[in-house]
Design an enzyme around this catalytic site. Structure first.
Site, PDB file in Angstrom:
ATOM      1  N   GLY A  91       0.820  -1.214   0.000  1.00 30.24           N
ATOM      2  CA  GLY A  91       0.000   0.000   0.000  1.00 30.24           C
ATOM      3  C   GLY A  91       0.844   1.249   0.000  1.00 30.24           C
ATOM      4  N   GLY A 109       0.635   5.465   1.133  1.00 29.23           N
ATOM      5  CA  GLY A 109      -0.057   6.596   1.737  1.00 29.23           C
ATOM      6  C   GLY A 109       0.446   7.873   1.101  1.00 29.23           C
ATOM      7  CB  SER A 120       4.257   6.147   4.298  1.00 25.77           C
ATOM      8  OG  SER A 120       2.844   6.182   4.322  1.00 25.77           O
ATOM      9  CE  LYS A 159       2.891   4.950   7.665  1.00 28.05           C
ATOM     10  NZ  LYS A 159       1.610   5.124   8.310  1.00 28.05           N
ATOM     11  CG  ASP A 194      -8.597  10.070  10.446  1.00 31.86           C
ATOM     12  OD1 ASP A 194      -9.783  10.208  10.075  1.00 31.86           O
ATOM     13  OD2 ASP A 194      -7.633  10.030   9.651  1.00 31.86           O
TER      14      ASP A 194
HETATM   15  P1  ATP Z   1      -2.438   8.588   4.309  1.00 29.58           P
HETATM   16  O1  ATP Z   1      -1.078   8.672   4.931  1.00 29.58           O
HETATM   17  O2  ATP Z   1      -2.536   9.275   3.010  1.00 29.58           O
HETATM   18  O3  ATP Z   1      -3.556   8.897   5.265  1.00 29.58           O
HETATM   19  P2  ATP Z   1      -2.552   5.815   4.819  1.00 29.58           P
HETATM   20  O4  ATP Z   1      -2.683   6.163   6.238  1.00 29.58           O
HETATM   21  O5  ATP Z   1      -3.471   4.788   4.252  1.00 29.58           O
HETATM   22  O6  ATP Z   1      -2.652   7.091   3.908  1.00 29.58           O
HETATM   23  P3  ATP Z   1      -0.227   4.207   5.202  1.00 29.58           P
HETATM   24  O7  ATP Z   1      -0.446   4.069   6.651  1.00 29.58           O
HETATM   25  O8  ATP Z   1       1.162   4.417   4.709  1.00 29.58           O
HETATM   26  O9  ATP Z   1      -1.045   5.387   4.582  1.00 29.58           O
HETATM   27  O10 ATP Z   1      -0.815   2.922   4.504  1.00 29.58           O
HETATM   28  C1  ATP Z   1      -0.782   2.758   3.116  1.00 29.58           C
HETATM   29  C2  ATP Z   1      -1.583   1.513   2.757  1.00 29.58           C
HETATM   30  O11 ATP Z   1      -0.920   0.354   3.262  1.00 29.58           O
HETATM   31  C3  ATP Z   1      -2.971   1.523   3.332  1.00 29.58           C
HETATM   32  O12 ATP Z   1      -3.875   1.490   2.267  1.00 29.58           O
HETATM   33  C4  ATP Z   1      -3.122   0.264   4.134  1.00 29.58           C
HETATM   34  O13 ATP Z   1      -4.172  -0.510   3.659  1.00 29.58           O
HETATM   35  C5  ATP Z   1      -1.821  -0.503   3.910  1.00 29.58           C
HETATM   36  N1  ATP Z   1      -1.267  -0.815   5.224  1.00 29.58           N
HETATM   37  C6  ATP Z   1      -0.841   0.067   6.135  1.00 29.58           C
HETATM   38  N2  ATP Z   1      -0.393  -0.542   7.233  1.00 29.58           N
HETATM   39  C7  ATP Z   1      -0.539  -1.877   7.010  1.00 29.58           C
HETATM   40  C8  ATP Z   1      -0.278  -3.050   7.787  1.00 29.58           C
HETATM   41  N3  ATP Z   1       0.219  -2.957   8.995  1.00 29.58           N
HETATM   42  N4  ATP Z   1      -0.572  -4.241   7.250  1.00 29.58           N
HETATM   43  C9  ATP Z   1      -1.110  -4.325   6.010  1.00 29.58           C
HETATM   44  N5  ATP Z   1      -1.382  -3.266   5.231  1.00 29.58           N
HETATM   45  C10 ATP Z   1      -1.112  -2.046   5.721  1.00 29.58           C
END
Ligand code: ATP
Length: 317
Positions: A17, A19, A22, A39, A134
């Site tokens: 994924g 973000g 990230s 991450k 959130d």
């Molecule tokens: P933003 O930072 O724009 O709010 P976000 O919070 O989704 O986006 P991240 O936390 O980097 O950003 O996550 C990116 C993606 O990775 C997400 O869509 C999530 O589904 C997936 N993801 C995040 N953490 C995990 C995890 N621990 N296990 C599996 N998938 C994950």
């Protein structure tokens, strides 16, 4: 002191994924072959986009929360010249939102299964002096055995000791780091998210559909705003869409302020669920249901809240 980890300790596998600042990868820790999510945050990008505060808050809150089945655990943090690395629990079954989109809506049994876990997790988060701010199905991940894990604490508020809920003293004072031997802090862990004055002040954070009326009207967000979000989530699990959804963000805010939501016609929602939603979606935060009373609601009458195993070891319906 345990040895500093580095990216060389991990076999980085597929990207799972992305973000806004990230990328998240599935990774294997070479020393025990356990799978984690790593991450990776680009330092240049974080600085350019002025996200240092959010990253710091995320790390500080996860450190403070330590281990709880309903919260993603942060195991290691380290950095190299270009990036910061957070090693966290890997959620094999992705976001709750994806499951909801796949199923359309949840059965009453499935909604209750997840609400019980969510309430237990949020009670724990609050007991540590943290307001998530959130909560939404995108920020709820599902583990390999379909248990829920709350994630994404970038918008969280960290309260000072004197602002903690009184009963948190009986649950043990919040630890600055959890399982210290397990965690490495190579990035500074400043308390940027710590609240210095009232626990109800703050700037706009969160996601339009789940934002509480007091945040929109008075820019206030206490523990009650997480309970508002739980009300929105419960409605969404049962109906398939959030209660307040306009075509624009402005329209969504208007609906929230006017408390304008209803249930789809010809759609049966048990009165025990409607009652909870009604008591959580109360505009005045002081009148809104608190966690202790939420747990006593009729819908949860068969739930043994103190027996954590029945909450966290039960098989998904
Ligand atoms: P933003 O930072 O724009 O709010 P976000 O919070 O989704 O986006 P991240 O936390 O980097 O950003 O996550 C990116 C993606 O990775 C997400 O869509 C999530 O589904 C997936 N993801 C995040 N953490 C995990 C995890 N621990 N296990 C599996 N998938 C994950």
């Amino acid at each position: 002191m345990s040895r500093k980890r580095s990216v060389k300790d991990f076999q980085i596998l597929d990207c799972i994924g992305e973000g806004s600042y990230s990328k998240v990868y599935k990774a294997v820790y070479l020393h025990n072959r356990r799978t984690y999510a790593v991450k990776i945050l680009s330092k240049r990008h974080i600085v350019k986009e002025k996200k240092i505060k959010y990253v710091t808050i995320e790390k500080t809150t996860l450190n403070r929360l330590g281990h709880h089945p309903g919260v993603v655990t942060l195991y290691y943090t380290f950095q190299d010249v270009d990036s910061l690395y957070f090693v966290i629990d890997y959620a094999n079954n992705g976001e709750m939102l994806s499951l909801l989109q796949k199923l359309g809506s949840f059965s009453e049994a499935l909604a209750k299964y997840y609400l019980v876990q969510l309430v237990d997790a949020v009670e724990f988060i609050h007991s540590k002096g943290i307001i998530h701010r959130d909560l939404k199905p995108e920020n709820i991940l599902l583990s390999h055995d379909w248990k829920l894990m709350v994630t994404d604490f970038g918008a969280a508020k960290i309260l000072n000791d004197e602002e903690l809920p009184k009963d948190s003293l009986t649950n043990g004072a919040p630890a600055p780091t959890a399982n210290g031997s397990d965690l490495e802090d190579s990035t500074s862990s400043s308390d940027e998210g710590t609240q210095s004055s009232s626990s109800r002040t703050g700037s706009f954070v969160g996601t339009a559909e789940y934002v509480s009326p007091e945040l929109l009207k008075y820019n206030q967000c206490g523990f009650e705003c997480d309970l508002w979000a739980i009300g929105c989530i419960l409605y969404q699990l049962i109906v398939g869409r959030p209660p307040f959804k306009g075509t624009t963000e402005y329209q969504t805010f208007e609906k929230i302020i006017k408390l304008e939501y209803d249930y789809p016609a010809n759609y049966f929602v048990p009165s025990t669920i409607k009652k909870i939603v009604e008591m959580l979606l109360i505009s005045n935060p002081e009148e809104r249901l608190v966690v202790a009373d939420l747990k006593k609601m009729e819908w949860f009458k068969n739930v043994s809240w103190t027996e954590k195993d029945t909450i966290w070891k039960k098989k998904v319906p």
